[in-house]
Design an enzyme around this catalytic site. Structure first.
Site, PDB file in Angstrom:
ATOM      1  CE  LYS A   1       0.974   0.869   4.417  1.00  0.00           C
ATOM      2  NZ  LYS A   1       1.593   2.082   4.980  1.00  0.00           N
TER       3      LYS A   1
ATOM      4  CB  THR B   1      -1.018   4.716   4.051  1.00  0.00           C
ATOM      5  OG1 THR B   1      -0.827   3.837   5.153  1.00  0.00           O
ATOM      6  CG2 THR B   1       0.325   5.248   3.616  1.00  0.00           C
TER       7      THR B   1
END
Length: 315
Positions: free
Chosen positions: A171, A228
């Site tokens: 990610k 994130t």
């Protein structure tokens, strides 16, 4: 009656290591933190002191994992000590994850991965979050769960160590892409589309490497992806955002607090994808951008101009 305090060792004095040390102290544990720049010797850090050392938490940058594993092999380490990997990345030489390196170096020690949507600055402020302690050894995962779980830091267990680790690793590349999207002020629609299309890319790579599909839809996959990719507190997001503002990568990294693991991961991922013949269009454009082959605007255009197709691939 409260349990007796345990001696907990944190290897890594950076942002994440310091946060984990604070969480350990809040639980009443005796915490020792070792860092390369600190005065505490490595052998003194891991030596039993005022009680047992149930776990050693490794929270260093990916580039230092192999070297530290080699150094630890030369020291007396009890096979009962749980090794907890809190690093997110891929080794550029072997393409291995941190826990794979640790397990190869210490095959007789329980191995746990700690990963989830955990922005250090929010945890330091006492804001609530959740994470995953993953291991094939259920008792080791439960032990780490009990070491860190608190009112504001909820810890779940999982048996998919590799999938949990890969979700947190892959990610970071997407976060760079989303940072570019926001830096170019392309709007919420574009951001949502990018994150959504990135998820199957992560799942494809992650499952091919051995992770379980359901893990990537949990806290260490989708949860970490959302945290994130939607917060300026993320270092990887900041890399993409500042690239879109016209700053040079070297300048961004020089002033970044901590390591943006997505930069190295993007390069390793492309090598891996080329060898395995995996389509990773988002990671490909991030890789080209980081190498200075295209501009942020050209990266976005390349993704938008891909051939039209069905959202769900045919079986």
């Amino acid at each position: 009656m409260a349990p007796d305090p345990l001696s907990l060792v944190i290897l890594g004095g950076g942002v994440w290591g310091s946060t984990l040390a604070s969480l350990g102290r809040a639980k009443g544990h005796r915490v020792r933190v070792w860092s390369r720049r600190g005065e505490l010797a490595l052998e003194d850090a891991i030596a039993p002191h005022q009680g047992s050392v149930p776990a050693i938490v490794i929270a260093i940058a990916m580039q230092g994992v192999q070297d530290l594993a080699t150094r630890l092999q030369a020291l007396p380490l009890s096979p009962a000590t749980i090794l907890v990997s809190a690093t997110k990345g891929l080794d550029p030489q072997t393409w291995q994850t941190p826990s794979q390196i640790w397990h190869a170096a210490f095959p007789h020690n329980p191995m746990v991965v700690l990963s989830g949507p955990n922005l250090s600055k929010e945890i330091d402020r006492g804001l609530p979050t959740a994470t995953v302690a993953a291991s094939e050894d259920g008792s080791a995962a439960t032990a780490v769960q009990n070491l860190f779980a608190s009112e504001n830091f909820r810890v779940y267990t999982n048996t998919d160590r590799l999938g949990t680790e890969l979700g947190g690793t892959l990610k970071n590349v997407v976060a760079i892409a989303v940072g570019v999207c926001d830096g170019l002020q392309l709007g919420q629609n574009a951001r949502a589309a990018l994150i959504t299309r990135a998820l199957p890319e992560i799942v494809q790579v992650g499952t091919l490497l051995g992770g379980r599909v359901e893990t990537f839809y949990g806290l260490s996959g989708l949860g970490d992806l959302l945290a994130t990719c939607t917060s300026p507190l993320s270092r990887n997001y900041q890399v993409g955002y500042q690239l879109a503002q016209g700053k040079a990568l070297d300048e961004i990294l020089a002033h970044l607090q901590g390591t943006a693991e997505g930069v190295n991961t993007a390069h390793v991922l492309i090598q891996l994808a080329e060898q395995r013949q995996i389509s990773v269009p988002i990671a490909q454009q991030v890789h080209r951008l980081l190498n200075g082959q295209i501009t942020p605007q050209e990266a976005v255009e390349a993704l938008m101009e891909r051939r039209l197709k069905s959202e769900v691939p045919r079986a």
